[in-house]
Design a protein around this motif. Structure first.
Motif, short mmCIF file in Angstrom:
data_model
loop_
_atom_site.label_atom_id
_atom_site.label_comp_id
_atom_site.label_asym_id
_atom_site.label_seq_id
_atom_site.Cartn_x
_atom_site.Cartn_y
_atom_site.Cartn_z
N SER A 192 0.82 -1.21 0.00
CA SER A 192 0.00 0.00 0.00
C SER A 192 0.86 1.26 0.00
O SER A 192 0.34 2.37 -0.02
CB SER A 192 -0.91 0.01 1.22
OG SER A 192 -0.15 0.04 2.42
N ASP A 194 3.96 3.40 -1.80
CA ASP A 194 4.85 3.60 -2.95
C ASP A 194 6.31 3.60 -2.53
O ASP A 194 7.19 3.13 -3.27
CB ASP A 194 4.51 4.90 -3.68
CG ASP A 194 3.20 4.81 -4.45
OD1 ASP A 194 2.77 3.68 -4.78
OD2 ASP A 194 2.59 5.87 -4.72
N ASN A 210 0.50 -1.04 -6.23
CA ASN A 210 -0.06 -0.44 -5.02
C ASN A 210 -1.50 -0.91 -4.91
O ASN A 210 -2.35 -0.49 -5.70
CB ASN A 210 0.04 1.08 -5.08
CG ASN A 210 -0.40 1.74 -3.77
OD1 ASN A 210 -1.41 1.38 -3.18
ND2 ASN A 210 0.37 2.73 -3.33
N LYS A 212 -3.78 -0.32 -2.78
CA LYS A 212 -4.76 0.70 -2.42
C LYS A 212 -5.24 1.44 -3.68
O LYS A 212 -6.42 1.76 -3.82
CB LYS A 212 -4.16 1.69 -1.43
CG LYS A 212 -3.99 1.14 -0.02
CD LYS A 212 -5.34 0.99 0.66
CE LYS A 212 -5.20 0.43 2.07
NZ LYS A 212 -4.52 1.36 2.98
N GLN A 213 -4.31 1.68 -4.59
CA GLN A 213 -4.65 2.34 -5.85
C GLN A 213 -5.30 1.38 -6.84
O GLN A 213 -6.06 1.79 -7.71
CB GLN A 213 -3.40 2.98 -6.46
CG GLN A 213 -2.77 4.06 -5.59
CD GLN A 213 -1.42 4.53 -6.12
OE1 GLN A 213 -1.02 4.17 -7.23
NE2 GLN A 213 -0.70 5.30 -5.32
N SER A 214 -4.96 0.09 -6.72
CA SER A 214 -5.52 -0.94 -7.61
C SER A 214 -6.13 -2.05 -6.76
O SER A 214 -5.53 -3.12 -6.60
CB SER A 214 -4.43 -1.51 -8.53
OG SER A 214 -3.82 -0.50 -9.28
#
Length: 336
Positions: A192, A194, A210, A212-214
């Motif tokens: 989560s 970067d 990531n 959280k982004q995906s």
């Protein structure tokens, strides 16, 4: 001698320094002066009473530790005074398959663990540690490293050119990345953060995600593998991540199920397991035989465990709180 005990009840506030009589080895036993221990998520669960609330107290916690042999009992032949050693997680699992009897020999759970100035173990429950490692690095091996080794090679049969998916940046996942790279495998890693993903790239991860982004990262993994999926997933999340792992793995692939960081129960797509002929294999650390094979590879390739932070002996509670925060990258250790 000073030890840490979970005393009258579970919880971080119940973990306190106590005095116990000085230990001495009997026939076949070895007295070890502990130099360092490392933390696993299991240790946090044990201390908080979430692992097994029926464990008899008081208990010395922590399964992983390394130190120096300072005395040996009669009949000991595997080690000598002055040797640097680590205890194996299951003291009775030397080789072969895991059995119920062997699971009853786990350090820091079924029996007292390593968070003590001195520990007595049977000589069969010890391995020599790679000479190039510090005490803290050596203490990181017994649970997380052996688990990763088992997941990839003993149970996973990983081959050069195959692709591994690792989850997060805790001890097992980082060891899996390091071991997969020396085997010539491609590694895709999730986190989560970067910042942590940049670190795993530096360690050799080919691609990162990531989550959280995906949040549908299983689909992203398939895209990164040309629609096929990975050969092996090192699954440390549990029920909260298993369905995405099932999306990410190829037909006929394997999921090495290790952790429960996101929960121990939930709704799982058994249809995916069936239709994709996936093997979901539980991994419960490993044997002394696996540990010794792993140490040969660590020595040959001069692998160094990634140690995030080292706490002093007086700050065991603080070390556990740091683990609970989830901000670590690699292993957390306590130096004596």
């Amino acid at each position: 001698m000073k030890v840490y005990e979970i005393q009258n009840s579970f919880g971080l506030d119940s973990l306190n320094i106590a005095e116990r009589p000085d230990a001495s080895p009997s026939y076949g036993q070895v007295l070890i002066k502990i130099r360092a221990v490392s933390l696993n998520y299991r240790d946090l669960m044990v201390v908080k009473g979430l692992y097994n609330p029926n464990i008899p107290l008081p208990l010395i916690p922590f399964s992983d530790g390394a130190g120096e042999v300072v005395a040996v009992g009669e009949g000991v032949t595997r080690v000598k005074v002055g040797d640097r050693v680590a205890g194996i997680f299951f003291q009775n699992w030397i080789a072969g398959k895991l059995t119920a009897a062997k699971t009853n020999s786990a350090l820091g759970g079924a029996r007292d663990g390593m968070l003590a100035e001195y520990v007595v173990l049977h000589e069969d429950g010890l391995v020599h540690v790679p000479a190039h490692l510090t005490d803290a690095e050596a203490s990181a091996l017994p649970c997380a490293a052996v688990t990763a080794w088992n997941a990839l090679f003993h149970s996973g049969n990983l081959k050069a050119g195959e692709t591994v998916l690792g989850q997060g940046t805790g001890g097992v996942s980082i060891f899996a990345l390091q071991f997969a790279k020396i085997a010539g495998a491609r590694v895709i890693a999730t986190s989560s953060s970067d910042e942590k993903l940049e670190k795993v790239k530096q360690l050799g991860a080919s691609e990162t995600i990531n989550y959280k982004q995906s949040p549908q990262w299983g689909k992203t993994v398939r895209e990164l593998t040309g629609g096929e999926g990975v050969d092996l997933v090192v699954e440390v999340g549990g029920s909260g991540t298993l369905n995405e792992s099932l999306r990410a793995v190829r037909i006929g692939g394997q999921i090495s199920l290790i952790g429960v960081l996101s929960g121990g129960s939930g709704e799982i797509s058994t249809v995916s397991m069936l239709m994709k002929s996936v093997c979901v294999q539980g991994i419960y650390v490993g044997s002394r035989e696996m540990f010794e094979a792993m140490n040969q590879a660590i020595t040959l390739h001069q692998i160094k465990p990634i140690v995030d932070r080292v706490f002093p002996f007086s700050e065991a509670r603080e070390a556990l709180k740091y683990m609970e925060s989830g901000s670590h990258f690699g292993k957390i250790c306590i130096q004596f």
